[in-house]
Design an enzyme around this catalytic site. Structure first.
Site, PDB file in Angstrom:
ATOM      1  N   GLY A   1       0.697  -0.995  -0.073  1.00 38.26           N
ATOM      2  CA  GLY A   1      -0.010   0.085   0.296  1.00 38.26           C
ATOM      3  C   GLY A   1       0.446   0.934   0.181  1.00 38.26           C
TER       4      GLY A   1
ATOM      5  N   ARG B   1       0.287  -3.367  12.826  1.00 36.97           N
ATOM      6  CA  ARG B   1      -0.237  -3.191  13.874  1.00 36.97           C
ATOM      7  C   ARG B   1      -0.520  -4.624  14.706  1.00 36.97           C
ATOM      8  NH1 ARG B   1      -1.718   1.119  13.442  1.00 36.97           N
ATOM      9  NH2 ARG B   1      -3.812   1.776  13.349  1.00 36.97           N
TER      10      ARG B   1
ATOM     11  N   THR C   1       5.111  -2.719  12.026  1.00 39.64           N
ATOM     12  CA  THR C   1       5.575  -1.560  12.070  1.00 39.64           C
ATOM     13  C   THR C   1       3.516  -1.093  11.663  1.00 39.64           C
ATOM     14  OG1 THR C   1       6.354  -0.776   9.257  1.00 39.64           O
ATOM     15  CG2 THR C   1       7.132   0.093  11.713  1.00 39.64           C
TER      16      THR C   1
ATOM     17  N   GLU D   1      -1.553  -4.135  22.639  1.00 36.07           N
ATOM     18  CA  GLU D   1      -1.563  -2.939  22.120  1.00 36.07           C
ATOM     19  C   GLU D   1      -1.953  -2.464  23.682  1.00 36.07           C
ATOM     20  OE1 GLU D   1      -5.413  -3.655  19.092  1.00 36.07           O
ATOM     21  OE2 GLU D   1      -4.229  -2.660  18.218  1.00 36.07           O
TER      22      GLU D   1
ATOM     23  N   HIS E   1       4.023   2.627  19.315  1.00 36.71           N
ATOM     24  CA  HIS E   1       3.222   2.725  18.446  1.00 36.71           C
ATOM     25  C   HIS E   1       3.918   3.646  18.348  1.00 36.71           C
ATOM     26  CE1 HIS E   1      -1.116   2.066  16.510  1.00 36.71           C
ATOM     27  NE2 HIS E   1      -0.435   2.863  15.764  1.00 36.71           N
ATOM     28  N   ALA E   2       5.062   4.518  17.040  1.00 37.00           N
ATOM     29  CA  ALA E   2       5.385   5.302  17.664  1.00 37.00           C
ATOM     30  C   ALA E   2       5.805   6.044  16.092  1.00 37.00           C
ATOM     31  CB  ALA E   2       6.594   5.813  18.368  1.00 37.00           C
ATOM     32  N   ALA E   3       6.106   4.586  15.497  1.00 39.35           N
ATOM     33  CA  ALA E   3       5.658   5.297  14.063  1.00 39.35           C
ATOM     34  C   ALA E   3       5.420   6.466  13.381  1.00 39.35           C
ATOM     35  CB  ALA E   3       5.671   3.459  12.903  1.00 39.35           C
TER      36      ALA E   3
ATOM     37  N   ILE F   1       1.712   3.357   2.438  1.00 34.13           N
ATOM     38  CA  ILE F   1       3.376   3.515   3.096  1.00 34.13           C
ATOM     39  C   ILE F   1       4.580   2.586   2.941  1.00 34.13           C
ATOM     40  CG2 ILE F   1       4.399   2.877   5.415  1.00 34.13           C
ATOM     41  CD1 ILE F   1       1.723   4.061   6.648  1.00 34.13           C
TER      42      ILE F   1
HETATM   43  N1  LIG Z   1       2.299   2.312  13.017  1.00 24.86           N
HETATM   44  C1  LIG Z   1       1.699   2.866  13.173  1.00 24.86           C
HETATM   45  O1  LIG Z   1       2.246   4.137  13.536  1.00 24.86           O
HETATM   46  C2  LIG Z   1       1.076   3.433  11.501  1.00 24.86           C
HETATM   47  C3  LIG Z   1       0.358   4.624  10.977  1.00 24.86           C
HETATM   48  C4  LIG Z   1      -0.227   4.365  10.349  1.00 24.86           C
HETATM   49  C5  LIG Z   1      -0.327   2.949   9.650  1.00 24.86           C
HETATM   50  N2  LIG Z   1      -0.280   2.079   9.769  1.00 24.86           N
HETATM   51  C6  LIG Z   1      -0.881   0.604   9.481  1.00 24.86           C
HETATM   52  O2  LIG Z   1      -0.667   0.681   8.109  1.00 24.86           O
HETATM   53  C7  LIG Z   1      -1.517   0.290   7.376  1.00 24.86           C
HETATM   54  C8  LIG Z   1      -1.243   0.377   6.526  1.00 24.86           C
HETATM   55  O3  LIG Z   1      -0.981   1.848   5.710  1.00 24.86           O
HETATM   56  P1  LIG Z   1      -1.179   2.495   4.293  1.00 24.86           P
HETATM   57  O4  LIG Z   1      -1.661   3.632   4.488  1.00 24.86           O
HETATM   58  O5  LIG Z   1       0.289   1.958   4.038  1.00 24.86           O
HETATM   59  O6  LIG Z   1      -2.214   1.870   4.036  1.00 24.86           O
HETATM   60  P2  LIG Z   1      -2.837   1.194   2.709  1.00 24.86           P
HETATM   61  O7  LIG Z   1      -4.419   1.757   2.992  1.00 24.86           O
HETATM   62  O8  LIG Z   1      -2.366   2.135   1.372  1.00 24.86           O
HETATM   63  O9  LIG Z   1      -2.247  -0.005   2.518  1.00 24.86           O
HETATM   64  C9  LIG Z   1      -2.501  -1.157   3.039  1.00 24.86           C
HETATM   65  C10 LIG Z   1      -2.994  -2.171   1.661  1.00 24.86           C
HETATM   66  O10 LIG Z   1      -2.983  -3.191   2.654  1.00 24.86           O
HETATM   67  C11 LIG Z   1      -3.026  -4.804   1.978  1.00 24.86           C
HETATM   68  N3  LIG Z   1      -4.127  -5.682   2.299  1.00 24.86           N
HETATM   69  C12 LIG Z   1      -5.205  -5.796   2.721  1.00 24.86           C
HETATM   70  N4  LIG Z   1      -5.110  -6.508   3.509  1.00 24.86           N
HETATM   71  C13 LIG Z   1      -3.681  -7.598   2.990  1.00 24.86           C
HETATM   72  C14 LIG Z   1      -3.177  -8.727   3.989  1.00 24.86           C
HETATM   73  N5  LIG Z   1      -4.248 -10.286   3.945  1.00 24.86           N
HETATM   74  N6  LIG Z   1      -2.180  -9.364   2.939  1.00 24.86           N
HETATM   75  C15 LIG Z   1      -0.647  -8.569   2.422  1.00 24.86           C
HETATM   76  N7  LIG Z   1      -1.904  -7.260   2.139  1.00 24.86           N
HETATM   77  C16 LIG Z   1      -3.029  -6.430   2.104  1.00 24.86           C
HETATM   78  C17 LIG Z   1      -4.089  -3.817   0.709  1.00 24.86           C
HETATM   79  O11 LIG Z   1      -4.124  -4.205  -0.481  1.00 24.86           O
HETATM   80  C18 LIG Z   1      -3.221  -2.599   0.534  1.00 24.86           C
HETATM   81  O12 LIG Z   1      -2.552  -2.122   0.057  1.00 24.86           O
HETATM   82  C19 LIG Z   1      -2.537   0.859   8.731  1.00 24.86           C
HETATM   83  O13 LIG Z   1      -3.712   0.041   8.713  1.00 24.86           O
HETATM   84  C20 LIG Z   1      -1.978   0.553   9.643  1.00 24.86           C
HETATM   85  O14 LIG Z   1      -2.635  -1.007  10.301  1.00 24.86           O
HETATM   86  C21 LIG Z   1       0.605   1.897  11.356  1.00 24.86           C
END
Ligand SMILES: NC(=O)c1ccc[n+]([C@@H]2O[C@H](COP(=O)([O-])OP(=O)(O)OC[C@H]3O[C@@H](n4cnc5c(N)ncnc54)[C@H](O)[C@@H]3O)[C@@H](O)[C@H]2O)c1
Length: 336
Positions: free
Chosen positions: A159, A241, A239, A270, A294-296, A161
């Site tokens: 996705g 959940r 990074t 969590e 959870h500071a990323a 990130i």
């Molecule tokens: N640690 C942190 O501080 C922090 C901050 C922001 C986001 N995040 C986590 O990162 C995740 C992704 O963020 P993003 O902005 O890239 O989201 P995004 O929606 O752009 O991308 C998510 C991707 O995950 C894919 N996906 C869904 N189910 C999957 C699976 N079973 N196996 C593999 N890939 C799968 C989707 O197809 C999509 O391409 C968020 O949902 C959030 O949980 C963590």
């Protein structure tokens, strides 16, 4: 502003950024009363939120019980990207708009953090730091360390990130692989990343970064069976959940040498969702684990952006404007 004068009430279910000045200015500026709470359970969300018009939530779960108990709520705005703490289907059923923040609000921060965790674990930065503080000045404290160049850097999801992580990782000369079941392989390939199956990713990655959302499908993806198939020299970086990784399984994997190390920005339990949390997890006793709270996502800029965005989304929906980042389609639901 008293309740009778206000156009309605917006509740902040929980927050950990000290004050709510940004949200207050936006809510009160639009004529709404703002209530700030620190709910740590869904029952507390019900107690505080039963009769409010909108809810902002950081970590507090707004599940179907809370949503069914709401009498007036029209919007649930999540401070952040992941909406795993909100029962979106229940909200849709009741005509409640769920919003999140656009990926960009913290994407650079998370990508930087993922790379920082990867390098810290691979280069044994925390191991060396602990050793030198105790008077051990030997490169051997970090043995073994492998050259990054040429090794396989795997991403679970590709996705927004994950793509930024891939760009950064490539500079170190690693071969980047990604598994994302919802994307066309050609889209992954166009970013000079090799699309792979889940099995290939797990068995072939030297470094594996979890950046998938938490869903029923990804919950405990990393259990004993998965760890058993990883390389004994592999390093896992999470990074995404916490609950995507089963903590008892990763503890066993790390203590029995199924994998070499881990760097985790969250734990299965969590901690951010708990009151009075203490580091009881045995993971904290292991030298080959790095844990960040959870500071990323965190930077001063990111926090300000997400706070403003969530408050503005709530006000937009409550004043009849379309949300900028809607998560669900509420046209079919029945409004409470
Ligand atoms: N640690 C942190 O501080 C922090 C901050 C922001 C986001 N995040 C986590 O990162 C995740 C992704 O963020 P993003 O902005 O890239 O989201 P995004 O929606 O752009 O991308 C998510 C991707 O995950 C894919 N996906 C869904 N189910 C999957 C699976 N079973 N196996 C593999 N890939 C799968 C989707 O197809 C999509 O391409 C968020 O949902 C959030 O949980 C963590």
């Amino acid at each position: 502003m008293t309740r009778t004068e206000a156009r309605g009430t917006i509740l902040i279910a929980d927050f950990d950024f000290g004050d709510v000045d940004i949200e207050r200015a936006i809510a009160e500026g639009a004529g709404f009363e703002l209530l700030a709470a620190q709910c740590k359970s869904e029952d507390e969300v019900i107690e505080k939120g039963r009769d409010v018009d909108g809810v902002l939530t950081q970590y507090a779960r707004v599940g179907s019980r809370a949503i069914d108990a709401f009498t007036r709520c029209r919007v649930i705005a999540r401070y952040g990207t992941g909406v795993d703490i909100v029962d979106v289907a229940a909200a849709t059923r009741r005509g409640i708009q769920v919003t999140n923040a656009p990926n960009e609000w913290c994407a650079d921060e998370v990508a930087d953090h993922a790379v920082a965790l990867w390098l810290a674990a691979a280069r044994k930065i925390c191991v060396y730091d602990r050793a030198t503080r105790q008077g051990t000045w030997r490169w051997q404290s970090g043995e073994p360390i492998w050259r990054l160049r040429g090794r396989v850097f795997g991403l679970l999801s590709f996705g927004f990130i994950a793509r930024l992580i891939a760009e950064r990782a490539r500079v170190f000369g690693v071969e980047v692989w990604a598994h994302d079941p919802f994307l066309d392989e050609s889209e992954i390939r166009s970013c000079q990343v090799r699309p792979v199956s889940f099995d290939e990713l797990v068995e072939g990655a030297d470094y594996l970064v979890i950046q998938a959302p938490l869903t029923p499908q990804t919950h405990h993806t990393f259990d004993r069976a998965t760890f058993r198939r990883m390389k004994p020299t592999a390093i896992l970086i999470n990074t995404g959940r916490g609950p995507i990784v089963e903590d008892t399984a990763i503890y066993q994997a790390l203590t029995e040498g199924w994998i070499a190390g881990a760097a985790l920005d969250d734990l299965e339990e969590e901690p951010a969702k708990q009151r009075g949390w203490l580091p009881r997890s045995p993971l904290f006793t292991l030298p080959n684990v790095i844990v960040t709270p959870h500071a990323a996502y965190y930077s001063e800029q990111a926090i300000r952006t997400v706070r403003r965005f969530a408050a503005e989304e709530a006000v937009r929906v409550l004043t009849g404007q379309p949300a900028r980042c809607p998560v669900n389609d509420v046209t079919a639901g029945s409004r409470p």
